[in-house]
Scaffold this active site. Structure first.
Site, PDB file in Angstrom:
ATOM      1  N   GLY A   1       0.770  -1.240   0.000  1.00 28.63           N
ATOM      2  CA  GLY A   1       0.000   0.000   0.000  1.00 28.63           C
ATOM      3  C   GLY A   1       0.801   1.290   0.000  1.00 28.63           C
ATOM      4  O   GLY A   1       0.285   2.341   0.386  1.00 28.63           O
ATOM      5  N   SER A   2       2.047   1.261  -0.497  1.00 30.33           N
ATOM      6  CA  SER A   2       2.809   2.522  -0.482  1.00 30.33           C
ATOM      7  C   SER A   2       2.301   3.499  -1.547  1.00 30.33           C
ATOM      8  O   SER A   2       2.280   4.709  -1.318  1.00 30.33           O
ATOM      9  CB  SER A   2       4.315   2.262  -0.626  1.00 30.33           C
ATOM     10  OG  SER A   2       4.635   1.863  -1.919  1.00 30.33           O
ATOM     11  N   ASN A   3       1.877   2.991  -2.696  1.00 34.00           N
ATOM     12  CA  ASN A   3       1.283   3.906  -3.694  1.00 34.00           C
ATOM     13  C   ASN A   3      -0.047   4.450  -3.201  1.00 34.00           C
ATOM     14  O   ASN A   3      -0.364   5.623  -3.425  1.00 34.00           O
ATOM     15  CB  ASN A   3       1.112   3.193  -5.037  1.00 34.00           C
ATOM     16  CG  ASN A   3       2.392   3.200  -5.835  1.00 34.00           C
ATOM     17  OD1 ASN A   3       2.805   4.242  -6.347  1.00 34.00           O
ATOM     18  ND2 ASN A   3       3.059   2.054  -5.909  1.00 34.00           N
TER      19      ASN A   3
ATOM     20  N   ARG B   1     -14.842 -15.363 -10.599  1.00 35.51           N
ATOM     21  CA  ARG B   1     -14.363 -13.996 -10.779  1.00 35.51           C
ATOM     22  C   ARG B   1     -15.512 -12.983 -10.821  1.00 35.51           C
ATOM     23  O   ARG B   1     -15.447 -11.916 -10.238  1.00 35.51           O
ATOM     24  CB  ARG B   1     -13.588 -13.934 -12.086  1.00 35.51           C
ATOM     25  CG  ARG B   1     -12.369 -13.060 -12.043  1.00 35.51           C
ATOM     26  CD  ARG B   1     -11.676 -13.066 -13.369  1.00 35.51           C
ATOM     27  NE  ARG B   1     -10.681 -14.114 -13.453  1.00 35.51           N
ATOM     28  CZ  ARG B   1      -9.460 -14.025 -12.923  1.00 35.51           C
ATOM     29  NH1 ARG B   1      -9.094 -12.952 -12.276  1.00 35.51           N
ATOM     30  NH2 ARG B   1      -8.608 -15.006 -13.044  1.00 35.51           N
TER      31      ARG B   1
ATOM     32  N   ASN C   1      -4.019   2.233 -13.522  1.00 32.90           N
ATOM     33  CA  ASN C   1      -3.108   1.322 -12.814  1.00 32.90           C
ATOM     34  C   ASN C   1      -1.700   1.903 -12.875  1.00 32.90           C
ATOM     35  O   ASN C   1      -1.360   2.626 -13.824  1.00 32.90           O
ATOM     36  CB  ASN C   1      -3.121  -0.043 -13.515  1.00 32.90           C
ATOM     37  CG  ASN C   1      -2.181  -1.034 -12.852  1.00 32.90           C
ATOM     38  OD1 ASN C   1      -2.152  -1.172 -11.625  1.00 32.90           O
ATOM     39  ND2 ASN C   1      -1.385  -1.732 -13.655  1.00 32.90           N
TER      40      ASN C   1
ATOM     41  N   HIS D   1       2.245   0.627 -13.104  1.00 32.51           N
ATOM     42  CA  HIS D   1       3.053  -0.555 -13.415  1.00 32.51           C
ATOM     43  C   HIS D   1       4.527  -0.181 -13.243  1.00 32.51           C
ATOM     44  O   HIS D   1       4.966   0.856 -13.751  1.00 32.51           O
ATOM     45  CB  HIS D   1       2.780  -1.002 -14.858  1.00 32.51           C
ATOM     46  CG  HIS D   1       3.562  -2.219 -15.240  1.00 32.51           C
ATOM     47  ND1 HIS D   1       3.217  -3.478 -14.804  1.00 32.51           N
ATOM     48  CD2 HIS D   1       4.679  -2.369 -15.992  1.00 32.51           C
ATOM     49  CE1 HIS D   1       4.095  -4.357 -15.274  1.00 32.51           C
ATOM     50  NE2 HIS D   1       4.986  -3.706 -16.002  1.00 32.51           N
TER      51      HIS D   1
ATOM     52  N   GLU E   1       7.375   6.190  -8.601  1.00 27.52           N
ATOM     53  CA  GLU E   1       5.945   5.838  -8.632  1.00 27.52           C
ATOM     54  C   GLU E   1       5.143   6.776  -7.735  1.00 27.52           C
ATOM     55  O   GLU E   1       4.060   7.238  -8.096  1.00 27.52           O
ATOM     56  CB  GLU E   1       5.730   4.400  -8.155  1.00 27.52           C
ATOM     57  CG  GLU E   1       6.300   3.344  -9.076  1.00 27.52           C
ATOM     58  CD  GLU E   1       5.989   1.924  -8.614  1.00 27.52           C
ATOM     59  OE1 GLU E   1       4.868   1.663  -8.154  1.00 27.52           O
ATOM     60  OE2 GLU E   1       6.880   1.068  -8.722  1.00 27.52           O
TER      61      GLU E   1
END
Ligand code: GRF
Length: 237
Positions: A15-17, A68, A110, A112, A177
């Site tokens: 969870g750093s982003n 899913r 997202n 990446h 990031e």
């Protein structure tokens, strides 16, 4: 007055982003607010961090659902509960069905840890080291049905340094990031970028320094030490 978009973050781990997005969104002029954090894993460290910031969390374990689609329905319900308008994936380690991606088309992004389209998938830093690239980085992109292939919103580059291992390189990219993701989210939340005809369309095109060049390795031949020259001479056929 700034209108604030309601953002939900999906995580699976550290969870750093997520924390970088929460920090950015707590600034007064940021055009988005983080309204919930949803994890598919109850042990995701990011959940604790979110709670410390007073952000509501939901755990939707994929193992509790038959397939899913049923899992995604529960995620959608959690996002709807908080009136989420934009979804940010931040280390969310599940693939989506096409219908989930279609529902959030243009509203789900997202991050990446590589300069796409290079090094898709997992272990991107090992991939970069194995390929011997001198520049690596990260990408924020719209999420489309094909993994790590959606239109690019923004990228940040870092040098690969002599002696880097996966850990050192990952740490350098992660710092980038944390700068890039809030910036890219702000572009989307302000309506400055949108998904149009399968491309990221900017209005207007954001500023970039046309003279900015990242050179790696940085080596000025005028400053070569005698021993460097000897070293080179030994390798010159
Ligand atoms: C980051 O490197 C991100 O680019 C990738 O997964 C990692 C998640 O790290 N998608 P964190 O959970 O944000 O710390």
């Amino acid at each position: 007055m700034t209108t604030t978009k309601r953002v939900g973050i999906l995580i699976s781990g550290r969870g750093s982003n997520m924390a970088a997005l929460i920090a950015a969104a707590s600034e007064p002029d940021f055009p988005a607010g983080i309204v919930c954090v949803v994890s598919n894993r109850a042990d995701a460290n990011g959940l604790k961090l979110a709670e410390q910031h007073g952000i509501p969390t939901r755990v939707v374990p994929h193992r509790d659902f038959a397939g899913r689609e049923a899992h995604e329905k529960a995620i959608d319900a959690a996002l709807a509960e908080f009136g989420v308008e934009i979804v940010c994936l931040a280390g969310y380690l599940r693939l989506f069905t096409e219908s989930f991606v279609e529902r959030w088309k243009g509203r789900m992004i997202n991050i990446h840890p590589a300069l796409l389209p290079s090094f898709k998938g997992l272990d991107t830093h090992a991939q970069a080291l194995a390929a011997g690239v001198a520049i690596h980085g990260c990408t924020v992109h719209f999420v489309t049905a094909e993994t790590d292939s959606g239109p690019i919103i923004a990228q940040a580059a870092v040098p690969v340094l002599h002696g880097d291992d996966e850990e050192a390189l990952a740490a350098r990219v992660l710092k980038a990031e944390h700068r890039l993701y809030p910036m890219a989210l702000a572009l989307l939340a302000r309506g400055k970028v949108a998904l149009r005809n399968g491309k990221a369309a900017f209005r207007p095109m954001p500023e970039a320094d046309p003279g900015a060049v990242l050179v790696s390795p940085a080596f000025d031949p005028r400053h070569a030490e005698a021993e460097d020259i000897e070293h080179l001479a030994r390798f010159t056929p």
